[in-house]
Design a protein around this motif. Structure first.
Motif, PDB file in Angstrom:
ATOM      1  N   ASN A 182     -44.025  11.554 -27.783  1.00 14.25           N
ATOM      2  CA  ASN A 182     -43.124  10.413 -27.779  1.00 14.25           C
ATOM      3  C   ASN A 182     -43.462   9.533 -26.577  1.00 14.25           C
ATOM      4  O   ASN A 182     -43.257   9.936 -25.434  1.00 14.25           O
ATOM      5  CB  ASN A 182     -41.691  10.961 -27.693  1.00 14.25           C
ATOM      6  CG  ASN A 182     -40.648   9.892 -27.756  1.00 14.25           C
ATOM      7  OD1 ASN A 182     -40.796   8.912 -28.480  1.00 14.25           O
ATOM      8  ND2 ASN A 182     -39.585  10.063 -26.986  1.00 14.25           N
ATOM      9  N   ILE A 183     -44.005   8.355 -26.844  1.00 13.42           N
ATOM     10  CA  ILE A 183     -44.449   7.492 -25.744  1.00 13.42           C
ATOM     11  C   ILE A 183     -43.380   6.443 -25.459  1.00 13.42           C
ATOM     12  O   ILE A 183     -42.989   5.684 -26.350  1.00 13.42           O
ATOM     13  CB  ILE A 183     -45.788   6.810 -26.101  1.00 13.42           C
ATOM     14  CG1 ILE A 183     -46.805   7.852 -26.586  1.00 13.42           C
ATOM     15  CG2 ILE A 183     -46.348   6.058 -24.900  1.00 13.42           C
ATOM     16  CD1 ILE A 183     -48.071   7.253 -27.182  1.00 13.42           C
ATOM     17  N   ALA A 184     -42.898   6.445 -24.213  1.00 16.83           N
ATOM     18  CA  ALA A 184     -41.900   5.450 -23.810  1.00 16.83           C
ATOM     19  C   ALA A 184     -42.633   4.198 -23.349  1.00 16.83           C
ATOM     20  O   ALA A 184     -43.237   4.166 -22.281  1.00 16.83           O
ATOM     21  CB  ALA A 184     -41.010   6.004 -22.694  1.00 16.83           C
ATOM     22  N   LEU A 185     -42.600   3.187 -24.190  1.00 14.11           N
ATOM     23  CA  LEU A 185     -43.382   1.960 -23.987  1.00 14.11           C
ATOM     24  C   LEU A 185     -42.428   0.786 -23.969  1.00 14.11           C
ATOM     25  O   LEU A 185     -41.723   0.564 -24.952  1.00 14.11           O
ATOM     26  CB  LEU A 185     -44.316   1.782 -25.180  1.00 14.11           C
ATOM     27  CG  LEU A 185     -45.809   2.008 -25.040  1.00 14.11           C
ATOM     28  CD1 LEU A 185     -46.493   1.611 -26.322  1.00 14.11           C
ATOM     29  CD2 LEU A 185     -46.391   1.279 -23.859  1.00 14.11           C
ATOM     30  N   ASN A 186     -42.404   0.047 -22.886  1.00 14.28           N
ATOM     31  CA  ASN A 186     -41.417  -1.018 -22.740  1.00 14.28           C
ATOM     32  C   ASN A 186     -40.013  -0.415 -22.905  1.00 14.28           C
ATOM     33  O   ASN A 186     -39.174  -0.938 -23.611  1.00 14.28           O
ATOM     34  CB  ASN A 186     -41.659  -2.133 -23.770  1.00 14.28           C
ATOM     35  CG  ASN A 186     -40.921  -3.402 -23.413  1.00 14.28           C
ATOM     36  OD1 ASN A 186     -40.465  -3.572 -22.284  1.00 14.28           O
ATOM     37  ND2 ASN A 186     -40.775  -4.295 -24.380  1.00 14.28           N
ATOM     38  N   TYR A 187     -39.840   0.723 -22.258  1.00 17.15           N
ATOM     39  CA  TYR A 187     -38.576   1.465 -22.338  1.00 17.15           C
ATOM     40  C   TYR A 187     -37.746   1.268 -21.065  1.00 17.15           C
ATOM     41  O   TYR A 187     -38.283   1.308 -19.952  1.00 17.15           O
ATOM     42  CB  TYR A 187     -38.845   2.966 -22.539  1.00 17.15           C
ATOM     43  CG  TYR A 187     -37.557   3.773 -22.518  1.00 17.15           C
ATOM     44  CD1 TYR A 187     -36.806   3.929 -23.677  1.00 17.15           C
ATOM     45  CD2 TYR A 187     -37.068   4.300 -21.319  1.00 17.15           C
ATOM     46  CE1 TYR A 187     -35.597   4.616 -23.654  1.00 17.15           C
ATOM     47  CE2 TYR A 187     -35.860   4.986 -21.292  1.00 17.15           C
ATOM     48  CZ  TYR A 187     -35.137   5.141 -22.458  1.00 17.15           C
ATOM     49  OH  TYR A 187     -33.933   5.809 -22.431  1.00 17.15           O
ATOM     50  N   GLY A 188     -36.455   1.093 -21.257  1.00 17.14           N
ATOM     51  CA  GLY A 188     -35.512   1.081 -20.150  1.00 17.14           C
ATOM     52  C   GLY A 188     -34.202   1.610 -20.685  1.00 17.14           C
ATOM     53  O   GLY A 188     -33.755   1.202 -21.760  1.00 17.14           O
TER      54      GLY A 188
END
Ligand code: IPE
Ligand code: IPE
Ligand code: MG
Length: 256
Positions: free
Chosen positions: A150-156
């Motif tokens: 699970n890749i947190a990309l442009n995650y906040g």
């Protein structure tokens, strides 16, 4: 039952002991990692920051392989935060190319290892080439039943919580939900992580001891593990150390 680790030499007594200490049934289901320290890794070597990001990317493969070997259910990797847009454009552009480069290089291996690629974060805010690479990887691996990468990309986290609240309010306005329907479980359904268990263990490299807007809701009872080692230097042995330390923790969830 002691777990067999594929990468440990049998001759190494200390490692063997650590291996014996790792109990398969007590392994975390979901590990989340804040992969920090790429810039400092490069600086220490007199290299540009992006060289650290490239090295960090190669390291992802190593840790994904290890996580898959341990048969973890999910590995969430913080690759780009909603705050990372504040960096110089050239660095951001480089970071946005990495998922494509990573997936182009390693997708066949991920498929072969039965890894399922997912992402969390604001997908529509990503450049098209990044979205295309990720969509392709998700599509190619959607039937896989092994490790969820699970890749947190442009995650906040704050953005995620705000968006969740908006969706819930929209459902209320549409007459599909009412305030009484809201509880911890139903709220979790509005988050990017809806199909994942909460992380059991959160690792952060590079000596920083903060969450930097990562999985704030989901980490309510997560075990935190910090190391001064910079992400490109974080290896399988250290990963194993984190897992073995995790197994020594007593999780109480407020009980006794
Ligand atoms: C982590 O390394 C990668 C991202 C945040 C994308 P950094 O780039 O934050 O490295 P440091 O913290 O500056 O050393
Ligand atoms: C957190 O690292 C984000 C990622 C690893 C992707 P940062 O380097 O952006 O965090 P801060 O700014 O030091 O808190
Ligand atoms: Mg950093």
């Amino acid at each position: 039952m002691p777990i067999k680790l594929p990468f440990l030499g049998k001759k190494n007594k200390h490692k063997q002991k650590q291996q014996d200490a790792l109990q398969k049934e007590a392994l975390p289901k979901h590990v989340a990692i804040i992969m920090d320290g790429n810039g400092r890794w490069a600086k220490k070597r007199g290299m540009p920051r992006v060289a650290g990001h490239k090295e960090g990317m190669s390291n992802v493969k190593k840790i994904v392989t290890a996580a898959s070997g341990y048969q973890l259910e999910a590995l969430t990797l913080y690759a780009f935060s909603t705050e990372n847009w504040r960096r110089p454009k050239a660095e951001v552009d480089y970071l946005m190319k990495l998922p494509m480069e990573f997936l182009n290089t390693y997708l066949p291996e991920l498929v072969e290892k039965n890894v399922k690629v997912q992402t969390i974060g604001r997908f529509d805010g990503l450049p098209k080439h990044t979205r295309d690479a990720v969509e392709k990887a998700k599509d190619r691996t959607k039937g896989n039943t092994g490790l969820i990468l699970n890749i947190a990309l442009n995650y906040g986290s704050r953005n995620e919580l705000m968006e969740a609240m908006k969706s819930f309010l929209n459902d209320v306005q549409a007459g599909n939900k009412s305030a009484e329907d809201l509880n911890e479980e139903s709220f979790s359904e509005y988050l990017y992580t809806k199909n994942l268990p909460d992380p059991d263990l959160l690792i952060r490299t590079s000596g920083e001891q903060r969450l930097s807007n990562f999985l704030l809701w989901q980490s309510a009872y997560t075990e935190l593990w910090f190391t001064d080692v910079l992400w490109p230097d974080f290896d399988e042995q250290l990963f194993e150390k984190a897992l073995s330390d995790y197994q020594k923790r007593k999780r109480r969830y407020g009980g006794i």
